[in-house]
Enzyme design. Structure first.
Site, short mmCIF file in Angstrom:
data_model
loop_
_atom_site.label_atom_id
_atom_site.label_comp_id
_atom_site.label_asym_id
_atom_site.label_seq_id
_atom_site.Cartn_x
_atom_site.Cartn_y
_atom_site.Cartn_z
N PHE A 128 64.94 41.46 22.56
CA PHE A 128 65.75 41.35 23.77
C PHE A 128 67.21 41.42 23.34
O PHE A 128 67.61 40.76 22.38
CB PHE A 128 65.46 40.02 24.47
N ASP A 197 61.44 33.55 18.92
CA ASP A 197 61.83 33.49 20.33
C ASP A 197 60.54 33.49 21.15
O ASP A 197 59.77 34.45 21.13
CB ASP A 197 62.70 34.70 20.69
N TYR A 222 62.38 29.12 32.45
CA TYR A 222 62.34 29.58 33.83
C TYR A 222 61.31 30.67 34.07
O TYR A 222 61.16 31.15 35.19
CB TYR A 222 63.71 30.08 34.30
N LYS A 223 60.56 31.05 33.04
CA LYS A 223 59.52 32.06 33.21
C LYS A 223 58.18 31.35 33.46
O LYS A 223 57.95 30.80 34.52
CB LYS A 223 59.48 32.99 31.99
N ARG A 371 57.07 46.55 35.26
CA ARG A 371 56.51 45.37 34.61
C ARG A 371 55.81 44.49 35.64
O ARG A 371 56.34 44.21 36.71
CB ARG A 371 57.60 44.53 33.92
#
Length: 397
Positions: A128, A197, A222-223, A371
């Site tokens: 990322f 990560d 938050y995922k 996605r």
């Protein structure tokens, strides 16, 4: 074929042991939400908890809440709530700051832990972007050089000059699951440290931080952990490294005696060293409340359903969608797959916009990737079937 797959979806949902958890979330009945890999759905009980935090803990108790409501110890307390989800013992995770800030702490600390004779930091070449930006800055600050490497090539690239490697457990774009145990072991064999990560794996599949000897790890909440937009991230420091963990951000909250207000810095013991400044209490407590949905949930069951969901979605895509109009960039092999499916499509921006209009919410990674994130606590098999059927309808199937 459509009726057969619909019937199978209903049967699979009826037999789903995790299906009862869906009612714990605020979801629209007419929307299929497949974007929990970007922002998890709201646990339905969180607004009432936050109303109490705001009106009573802040509005009535005010400054007393740092002690009486446990605000001061929230970063470690909530870290201990996350620990079993990622396979860590208590006392090794502290919650606070953003993922980017925690990546910076972890990479710099890893470079300092590794000694002066190691001058390179390996970075996941498919990472990322912010991880790469932060790692490059950390390398400049510590006098190291950055070496981008495909995750599969890290075992062969690690050598006597390698201080550490920063790797994504699951690739944010393709959904590929990387070999955390194998890569970690190879880095240790080379005398280097492993920094992981976990943004796209924590809450979706077993991680096993302690079992696999991970040195440092970071992740967002938050995922798949459903902590809310911008909810604070976390930092894992393995117990064996805590005494020597040298944070590049030694804030007053990580001081051994923060209220002494002394000019000299003395680091606190344990994972508290990962703290920096005053915690974001409202976001922290929203996250703490959101984690209640994990009570009684085994991450192994979540993984089993995730694989079943993604298998079924791919089966529906193959059955419904016109051949050649999409191509999966997510590995078919289950052991190489996270909890999302990424489909390459030439007209992806327009297709995703139309999917959202029709109540199927995924997301887009430019230029051509659709996605779809499958959060097992609230996504069902009927959702997967409807998403594939709607995609096919848009593409002319």
């Amino acid at each position: 074929m459509s009726d057969l797959l619909k019937d199978r979806a209903r049967a699979l949902d009826a037999a789903d042991g995790l299906g009862k958890h869906r009612e714990k979330f605020a979801l629209d009945e007419d929307t299929v939400y497949l974007d929990g890999n970007s922002l998890g759905a709201l646990p339905a009980h969180v607004p009432a908890r936050m109303a109490d935090v705001i009106t009573r803990e802040w509005g009535e108790l005010r400054i007393r809440s740092w002690d009486e409501s446990g605000w001061w110890t929230a970063p470690e307390r909530i870290g201990d709530r996350i620990a079993p989800i990622v396979g860590a013992a208590r006392g090794q995770i502290v919650v606070g700051d953003s993922t980017s800030v925690n990546v910076f702490k972890a990479v710099v600390a890893a470079a300092r832990l590794s000694g002066d004779d190691r001058d390179e930091i390996l970075v996941d070449a498919t990472t990322f972007p912010t991880d790469g930006y932060i790692a490059e800055s950390a390398a400049r600050m510590t006098g190291h050089r950055i070496v981008p490497v495909d995750p599969a090539g890290i075992p062969g690239a690690a050598g006597p000059r390698t201080a550490a490697a920063l790797v994504n457990h699951v690739d944010y774009r393709s959904g590929r699951l990387h070999d955390l145990p194998g890569i970690t072991a190879a880095l240790h064999e080379a005398g280097a440290l492993a920094v992981w990560d976990l943004c796209h794996s924590a809450g979706a599949l077993p991680v096993g931080l302690d079992a696999h000897g991970v040195d440092l790890a970071v992740g967002c909440t938050y995922k798949y952990l459903n902590g809310g937009p911008g909810s604070p991230a976390y930092l894992y420091v393995a117990e064996r490294h805590q005494a020597a963990f040298d944070s590049p951000l030694p804030g007053w909250n990580s001081h051994a005696d923060p209220f002494a207000m002394t000019p000299g810095y003395a680091a606190a013991a344990g994972a508290v060293r990962g703290r920096v400044g005053t915690p974001d209490i409202l976001s922290l407590l929203a996250l703490e409340s959101a984690l209640d949905v994990w009570d009684g949930v085994a991450i192994e069951d979540v993984r089993a359903k995730s694989l079943a969901l993604t298998d079924f979605f791919l089966e529906c895509v193959r059955a419904y969608v016109p051949e050649g109009s999409v191509r999966s960039v997510t590995p078919e092999a289950r052991e190489e797959r996270g909890s999302q499916i990424a489909l390459a499509c030439e007209t992806a921006p327009a297709v995703m916009a139309e999917l959202i209009k029709r109540g199927v919410v995924g997301d887009l990674r430019r230029p051509d990737v659709l996605r779809f994130g499958f959060t097992p606590l609230y996504v069902g098999f009927a959702d997967a079937e409807r998403a594939a059927r709607t995609l096919a309808d848009i593409l002319g199937g």
